[in-house]
Design a protein around this motif. Structure first.
Motif, PDB file in Angstrom:
ATOM      1  N   THR A 168     -72.550 -58.527  58.204  1.00  0.00           N
ATOM      2  CA  THR A 168     -73.799 -58.914  58.595  1.00  0.00           C
ATOM      3  C   THR A 168     -74.939 -57.825  58.547  1.00  0.00           C
ATOM      4  O   THR A 168     -75.890 -58.024  59.446  1.00  0.00           O
ATOM      5  CB  THR A 168     -73.518 -59.339  60.230  1.00  0.00           C
ATOM      6  OG1 THR A 168     -72.956 -58.278  60.893  1.00  0.00           O
ATOM      7  CG2 THR A 168     -72.575 -60.661  60.335  1.00  0.00           C
ATOM      8  N   GLY A 169     -74.500 -56.795  57.974  1.00  0.00           N
ATOM      9  CA  GLY A 169     -75.826 -55.787  57.786  1.00  0.00           C
ATOM     10  C   GLY A 169     -75.173 -54.262  58.500  1.00  0.00           C
ATOM     11  O   GLY A 169     -73.997 -54.401  58.907  1.00  0.00           O
ATOM     12  N   PRO A 170     -75.995 -53.367  58.255  1.00  0.00           N
ATOM     13  CA  PRO A 170     -75.754 -51.934  58.762  1.00  0.00           C
ATOM     14  C   PRO A 170     -75.511 -51.868  60.011  1.00  0.00           C
ATOM     15  O   PRO A 170     -76.254 -52.590  61.151  1.00  0.00           O
ATOM     16  CB  PRO A 170     -76.764 -51.127  58.273  1.00  0.00           C
ATOM     17  CG  PRO A 170     -78.008 -52.178  58.093  1.00  0.00           C
ATOM     18  CD  PRO A 170     -77.486 -53.600  57.945  1.00  0.00           C
ATOM     19  N   VAL A 171     -74.643 -51.041  60.625  1.00  0.00           N
ATOM     20  CA  VAL A 171     -74.606 -50.852  62.056  1.00  0.00           C
ATOM     21  C   VAL A 171     -74.232 -49.212  62.288  1.00  0.00           C
ATOM     22  O   VAL A 171     -73.714 -48.819  61.659  1.00  0.00           O
ATOM     23  CB  VAL A 171     -73.036 -51.354  62.482  1.00  0.00           C
ATOM     24  CG1 VAL A 171     -72.938 -51.074  64.047  1.00  0.00           C
ATOM     25  CG2 VAL A 171     -73.268 -53.008  62.501  1.00  0.00           C
ATOM     26  N   GLY A 172     -75.314 -48.704  63.076  1.00  0.00           N
ATOM     27  CA  GLY A 172     -75.175 -47.305  63.611  1.00  0.00           C
ATOM     28  C   GLY A 172     -74.350 -47.045  64.383  1.00  0.00           C
ATOM     29  O   GLY A 172     -73.775 -47.825  65.411  1.00  0.00           O
ATOM     30  N   LEU A 173     -73.624 -45.806  64.128  1.00  0.00           N
ATOM     31  CA  LEU A 173     -72.559 -45.441  64.767  1.00  0.00           C
ATOM     32  C   LEU A 173     -72.660 -44.276  65.793  1.00  0.00           C
ATOM     33  O   LEU A 173     -71.666 -43.891  66.662  1.00  0.00           O
ATOM     34  CB  LEU A 173     -71.278 -44.900  63.815  1.00  0.00           C
ATOM     35  CG  LEU A 173     -70.783 -45.929  62.806  1.00  0.00           C
ATOM     36  CD1 LEU A 173     -69.838 -45.467  61.955  1.00  0.00           C
ATOM     37  CD2 LEU A 173     -70.422 -47.256  63.674  1.00  0.00           C
ATOM     38  N   VAL A 174     -73.919 -43.702  65.764  1.00  0.00           N
ATOM     39  CA  VAL A 174     -74.310 -42.608  66.912  1.00  0.00           C
ATOM     40  C   VAL A 174     -75.062 -43.339  67.911  1.00  0.00           C
ATOM     41  O   VAL A 174     -76.217 -43.598  67.934  1.00  0.00           O
ATOM     42  CB  VAL A 174     -75.261 -41.467  65.970  1.00  0.00           C
ATOM     43  CG1 VAL A 174     -75.289 -40.307  67.127  1.00  0.00           C
ATOM     44  CG2 VAL A 174     -74.588 -41.088  64.750  1.00  0.00           C
ATOM     45  N   GLN A 175     -74.077 -43.646  68.797  1.00  0.00           N
ATOM     46  CA  GLN A 175     -74.622 -44.632  70.142  1.00  0.00           C
ATOM     47  C   GLN A 175     -74.686 -43.907  71.395  1.00  0.00           C
ATOM     48  O   GLN A 175     -74.046 -42.454  71.501  1.00  0.00           O
ATOM     49  CB  GLN A 175     -73.784 -45.741  70.053  1.00  0.00           C
ATOM     50  CG  GLN A 175     -73.901 -46.523  69.060  1.00  0.00           C
ATOM     51  CD  GLN A 175     -73.044 -48.018  68.908  1.00  0.00           C
ATOM     52  OE1 GLN A 175     -72.617 -48.459  69.882  1.00  0.00           O
ATOM     53  NE2 GLN A 175     -73.289 -48.821  67.863  1.00  0.00           N
ATOM     54  N   GLY A 176     -75.271 -44.178  72.273  1.00  0.00           N
ATOM     55  CA  GLY A 176     -75.194 -43.722  73.867  1.00  0.00           C
ATOM     56  C   GLY A 176     -76.069 -42.407  73.710  1.00  0.00           C
ATOM     57  O   GLY A 176     -75.901 -41.454  74.728  1.00  0.00           O
ATOM     58  N   LYS A 177     -77.041 -42.189  72.980  1.00  0.00           N
ATOM     59  CA  LYS A 177     -78.057 -41.201  73.043  1.00  0.00           C
ATOM     60  C   LYS A 177     -79.359 -41.474  73.352  1.00  0.00           C
ATOM     61  O   LYS A 177     -79.890 -42.532  73.147  1.00  0.00           O
ATOM     62  CB  LYS A 177     -78.049 -40.383  71.653  1.00  0.00           C
ATOM     63  CG  LYS A 177     -76.672 -40.375  70.816  1.00  0.00           C
ATOM     64  CD  LYS A 177     -75.856 -39.237  71.354  1.00  0.00           C
ATOM     65  CE  LYS A 177     -74.619 -39.120  70.652  1.00  0.00           C
ATOM     66  NZ  LYS A 177     -73.358 -38.164  71.168  1.00  0.00           N
ATOM     67  N   THR A 178     -79.969 -40.386  74.143  1.00  0.00           N
ATOM     68  CA  THR A 178     -81.445 -40.594  74.418  1.00  0.00           C
ATOM     69  C   THR A 178     -82.201 -39.535  73.386  1.00  0.00           C
ATOM     70  O   THR A 178     -81.753 -38.484  73.780  1.00  0.00           O
ATOM     71  CB  THR A 178     -81.749 -40.412  75.753  1.00  0.00           C
ATOM     72  OG1 THR A 178     -81.184 -41.306  76.565  1.00  0.00           O
ATOM     73  CG2 THR A 178     -83.316 -40.626  76.181  1.00  0.00           C
TER      74      THR A 178
END
Length: 200
Positions: free
Chosen positions: A123-133
């Motif tokens: 369904t497309g690209p998914v970012g894996l660097v999550q939970g950051k501000t």
């Protein structure tokens, strides 16, 4: 809180983008007692460019890499691990010829890796660097905010979002080369932007 500050100017000292980034980090520390800070200066410690040799190393299976290739990939791996290990990311980004510095682009190329910091799905690209501000401290000699010549803001939103960092807050210091009065106004605007970013 773990804060990672990345100074992306070509200058080790006296960069306005570093000045604004330092201010962001200072305020984050004040609001989060006990916060730790990791500083990465891309002028003092430049990231190797994504050239033919580096591409060759990245696309060679780990067990088949030469010692030189393994060392090169390990350098990129360390930057990715550093990014993943922190909660707040402060980016001091100058504007050079309507874009980001080559120092910063090399860092982006190092941390953007398929299967590690993003992945392609049906369904497309998914970012894996999550939970950051992410706090982006932008320093500019002229005034470009909300104009067609501001190519930095959409680019940074796109590339950081692609990696999974969707909470991106911008602090603008503009007009810094337009005389003392304009510079003072630019730094005052940065302070106002920072207040809004911290309150978001």
């Amino acid at each position: 809180m773990k804060i990672l500050q990345i100074n992306a100017s070509a200058r080790r000292e006296g960069a306005n983008s570093t000045k604004v980034a330092n201010r962001v980090t200072e305020r984050l520390q004040a609001a989060n007692p006990g916060a730790t800070v990791t500083l990465r200066d891309l002028a003092a410690n430049p990231v190797p460019a994504l050239d033919e040799a580096m591409l060759g190393a990245l696309f060679t299976p780990a067990e088949q890499r030469s010692a030189e290739q393994a060392a090169a990939v390990a350098g990129y791996d360390a930057l990715i691990a550093e990014l993943q290990a922190h909660d707040a990311i402060v980016l001091g980004v100058p504007m050079y010829n309507f874009g980001v510095s080559s120092q910063f682009k090399n860092w982006i190329d190092a941390v953007a890796r398929a299967g590690v910091t993003f992945q392609y799905t049906a369904t497309g690209p998914v970012g894996l660097v999550q939970g950051k501000t992410v706090y982006v401290a932008l320093a500019r000699g002229g005034i470009y905010r909300d104009t067609p010549n501001d190519s930095q803001t959409p680019y940074l939103k796109s590339v950081l979002g692609f990696l999974g960092m969707s909470d991106v807050r911008f602090v603008f210091a503009e007009g810094l080369n337009m005389g003392p009065e304009a510079a003072a106004k630019g730094f005052a605007q940065a302070e106002a932007d920072l207040e809004a970013a911290l309150a978001a």
